[in-house]
Design a protein around this motif. Structure first.
Motif, PDB file in Angstrom:
ATOM      1  N   GLY A 100      -3.675   4.469  -3.749  1.00 25.32           N
ATOM      2  CA  GLY A 100      -3.360   3.934  -2.430  1.00 25.32           C
ATOM      3  C   GLY A 100      -4.605   3.446  -1.701  1.00 25.32           C
ATOM      4  O   GLY A 100      -4.610   2.357  -1.123  1.00 25.32           O
ATOM      5  N   PHE A 101      -5.676   4.257  -1.752  1.00 27.65           N
ATOM      6  CA  PHE A 101      -6.929   3.856  -1.097  1.00 27.65           C
ATOM      7  C   PHE A 101      -7.510   2.602  -1.743  1.00 27.65           C
ATOM      8  O   PHE A 101      -7.959   1.678  -1.044  1.00 27.65           O
ATOM      9  N   PHE A 102      -7.509   2.554  -3.070  1.00 31.59           N
ATOM     10  CA  PHE A 102      -8.076   1.380  -3.740  1.00 31.59           C
ATOM     11  C   PHE A 102      -7.199   0.148  -3.520  1.00 31.59           C
ATOM     12  O   PHE A 102      -7.713  -0.977  -3.477  1.00 31.59           O
ATOM     13  N   SER A 103      -5.898   0.342  -3.372  1.00 31.47           N
ATOM     14  CA  SER A 103      -5.022  -0.773  -3.025  1.00 31.47           C
ATOM     15  C   SER A 103      -5.392  -1.316  -1.646  1.00 31.47           C
ATOM     16  O   SER A 103      -5.441  -2.526  -1.424  1.00 31.47           O
ATOM     17  N   SER A 104      -5.663  -0.399  -0.723  1.00 29.95           N
ATOM     18  CA  SER A 104      -6.072  -0.798   0.623  1.00 29.95           C
ATOM     19  C   SER A 104      -7.416  -1.524   0.590  1.00 29.95           C
ATOM     20  O   SER A 104      -7.589  -2.558   1.253  1.00 29.95           O
ATOM     21  N   GLU A 108      -4.635   1.715   7.490  1.00 25.97           N
ATOM     22  CA  GLU A 108      -4.075   1.862   6.144  1.00 25.97           C
ATOM     23  C   GLU A 108      -4.489   3.181   5.507  1.00 25.97           C
ATOM     24  O   GLU A 108      -3.696   3.813   4.793  1.00 25.97           O
ATOM     25  N   GLY A 109      -5.722   3.605   5.781  1.00 22.44           N
ATOM     26  CA  GLY A 109      -6.174   4.890   5.245  1.00 22.44           C
ATOM     27  C   GLY A 109      -5.342   6.046   5.777  1.00 22.44           C
ATOM     28  O   GLY A 109      -4.984   6.967   5.026  1.00 22.44           O
ATOM     29  N   ALA A 110      -5.017   5.997   7.056  1.00 22.23           N
ATOM     30  CA  ALA A 110      -4.180   7.050   7.651  1.00 22.23           C
ATOM     31  C   ALA A 110      -2.787   7.050   7.023  1.00 22.23           C
ATOM     32  O   ALA A 110      -2.216   8.113   6.742  1.00 22.23           O
ATOM     33  N   ILE A 111      -2.258   5.858   6.772  1.00 19.08           N
ATOM     34  CA  ILE A 111      -0.934   5.759   6.152  1.00 19.08           C
ATOM     35  C   ILE A 111      -0.967   6.280   4.724  1.00 19.08           C
ATOM     36  O   ILE A 111      -0.042   6.975   4.271  1.00 19.08           O
ATOM     37  N   VAL A 112      -2.029   5.973   3.998  1.00 16.79           N
ATOM     38  CA  VAL A 112      -2.172   6.483   2.625  1.00 16.79           C
ATOM     39  C   VAL A 112      -2.179   8.005   2.621  1.00 16.79           C
ATOM     40  O   VAL A 112      -1.536   8.639   1.770  1.00 16.79           O
ATOM     41  N   LEU A 113      -2.887   8.609   3.559  1.00 16.16           N
ATOM     42  CA  LEU A 113      -2.935  10.073   3.627  1.00 16.16           C
ATOM     43  C   LEU A 113      -1.549  10.657   3.898  1.00 16.16           C
ATOM     44  O   LEU A 113      -1.164  11.656   3.279  1.00 16.16           O
ATOM     45  N   MET A 114      -0.810  10.048   4.800  1.00 15.44           N
ATOM     46  CA  MET A 114       0.523  10.563   5.127  1.00 15.44           C
ATOM     47  C   MET A 114       1.498  10.388   3.967  1.00 15.44           C
ATOM     48  O   MET A 114       2.227  11.312   3.589  1.00 15.44           O
ATOM     49  N   VAL A 115       1.512   9.196   3.384  1.00 13.12           N
ATOM     50  CA  VAL A 115       2.421   8.940   2.263  1.00 13.12           C
ATOM     51  C   VAL A 115       2.012   9.761   1.049  1.00 13.12           C
ATOM     52  O   VAL A 115       2.861  10.288   0.326  1.00 13.12           O
ATOM     53  N   GLY A 116       0.687   9.894   0.844  1.00 15.74           N
ATOM     54  CA  GLY A 116       0.202  10.690  -0.277  1.00 15.74           C
ATOM     55  C   GLY A 116       0.608  12.142  -0.178  1.00 15.74           C
ATOM     56  O   GLY A 116       0.931  12.792  -1.180  1.00 15.74           O
ATOM     57  N   ALA A 117       0.607  12.684   1.041  1.00 12.92           N
ATOM     58  CA  ALA A 117       1.019  14.079   1.241  1.00 12.92           C
ATOM     59  C   ALA A 117       2.485  14.262   0.863  1.00 12.92           C
ATOM     60  O   ALA A 117       2.866  15.266   0.242  1.00 12.92           O
ATOM     61  N   ALA A 118       3.310  13.283   1.218  1.00 12.35           N
ATOM     62  CA  ALA A 118       4.725  13.365   0.852  1.00 12.35           C
ATOM     63  C   ALA A 118       4.913  13.196  -0.651  1.00 12.35           C
ATOM     64  O   ALA A 118       5.759  13.856  -1.265  1.00 12.35           O
ATOM     65  N   ALA A 119       4.101  12.324  -1.261  1.00  7.92           N
ATOM     66  CA  ALA A 119       4.221  12.072  -2.701  1.00  7.92           C
ATOM     67  C   ALA A 119       3.865  13.303  -3.515  1.00  7.92           C
ATOM     68  O   ALA A 119       4.429  13.527  -4.585  1.00  7.92           O
ATOM     69  N   ILE A 140       0.831  -1.208   0.000  1.00  8.27           N
ATOM     70  CA  ILE A 140       0.000   0.000   0.000  1.00  8.27           C
ATOM     71  C   ILE A 140       0.866   1.258   0.000  1.00  8.27           C
ATOM     72  O   ILE A 140       0.577   2.227  -0.726  1.00  8.27           O
ATOM     73  N   ILE A 141       1.928   1.254   0.795  1.00 10.77           N
ATOM     74  CA  ILE A 141       2.838   2.406   0.822  1.00 10.77           C
ATOM     75  C   ILE A 141       3.483   2.604  -0.551  1.00 10.77           C
ATOM     76  O   ILE A 141       3.567   3.729  -1.063  1.00 10.77           O
ATOM     77  N   GLY A 142       3.927   1.511  -1.162  1.00  9.83           N
ATOM     78  CA  GLY A 142       4.555   1.610  -2.474  1.00  9.83           C
ATOM     79  C   GLY A 142       3.608   2.133  -3.531  1.00  9.83           C
ATOM     80  O   GLY A 142       3.970   3.013  -4.330  1.00  9.83           O
ATOM     81  N   GLN A 143       2.392   1.630  -3.545  1.00  8.29           N
ATOM     82  CA  GLN A 143       1.400   2.085  -4.524  1.00  8.29           C
ATOM     83  C   GLN A 143       1.068   3.561  -4.329  1.00  8.29           C
ATOM     84  O   GLN A 143       0.919   4.320  -5.298  1.00  8.29           O
TER      85      GLN A 143
END
Length: 220
Positions: A41-45, A176-187, A29-32
């Motif tokens: 990321g959300f759809f991967s989760s 996983e949703g929280a992680i997607v938001l954090m990683v997405g912000a960095a991306a 999920i982090i990689g996606q």
């Protein structure tokens, strides 16, 4: 009410700890998210959780016992999963190298945009679901973990199993949703950098292959 809290608090604590622990699903999920953004990321989760629900239902129906007791069934599912992960990894690597030769800044930005939209939401969901479904260790995990909190004296053991499994998956979806938001912000900060996007894509491909190798050396 107090009895319920005492009875299920250990389960909830364990479910949270299990979901925040690093693992293949989290890495995927982090990689996606890093490569393709928050939506993918959300759809991967969602896909990973969908695959986990398949294992929950299978375990509740007793089907997962086949994987736990049959070396042949375990091996078949495992090696199909290995092949799928390696196939995804090779595809990601080929895609990154095919888009890694921009000739100008404009081409560089265009290349990054193409890469970012290389995976559709449905594809991300399907990949996540398949990765989880084809990992026999997930089935064995649910069979080992959930029965500890099923109370036969209360009746409806299969229903209790489904409720507990659903709770674990919903907690996972939140984490996983929280992680997607954090990683997405960095991306978002590196969006538009074609060279970095290509390397992220290669890293994602390497991660898929590494997950395949990890699954390949897993024993029943």
């Amino acid at each position: 009410m107090t009895d319920l809290l005492v009875q299920y608090t250990p389960f909830l604590i364990a479910a949270v700890l299990l979901n925040v622990s690093p693992g293949p699903d989290m890495a995927y999920i982090i990689g996606q998210t890093a490569v393709h953004g928050r939506k993918i990321g959300f759809f991967s989760s969602f896909g990973v959780v969908s695959g986990a629900f398949v294992h929950v239902f299978a375990a509740a129906l007793g089907l997962s016992a086949i994987l736990a007791t049959s070396a042949l069934a375990f091996s078949i599912v495992k090696w199909v999963g290995v092949a799928y992960l390696v196939w995804l990894g090779i595809g990601a690597l080929r895609s990154s190298f095919a888009k890694s030769a921009p000739t100008s800044d404009i081409d560089d930005i265009a290349s990054a945009r193409v890469t970012a939209h290389n995976v559709t939401a449905f594809q991300a969901w399907r990949q996540g679901a398949m990765i989880d479904v084809l990992n026999p260790k997930v089935a064995i995990f649910f069979m080992a973990f959930l029965p500890q909190f099923v109370h036969p004296e209360q009746g409806h053991g299969a229903l209790q199993f489904l409720i507990l499994g659903t709770t674990v998956n919903l907690i996972g979806l939140v984490v996983e949703g929280a992680i997607v938001l954090m990683v997405g912000a960095a991306a978002l900060r590196i969006k538009g950098n074609g060279a970095l996007g290509a390397w992220l894509q290669r890293s994602l491909g390497a991660m898929f292959i590494a997950l395949g190798v990890r699954l390949a050396i897993t024993e029943q």
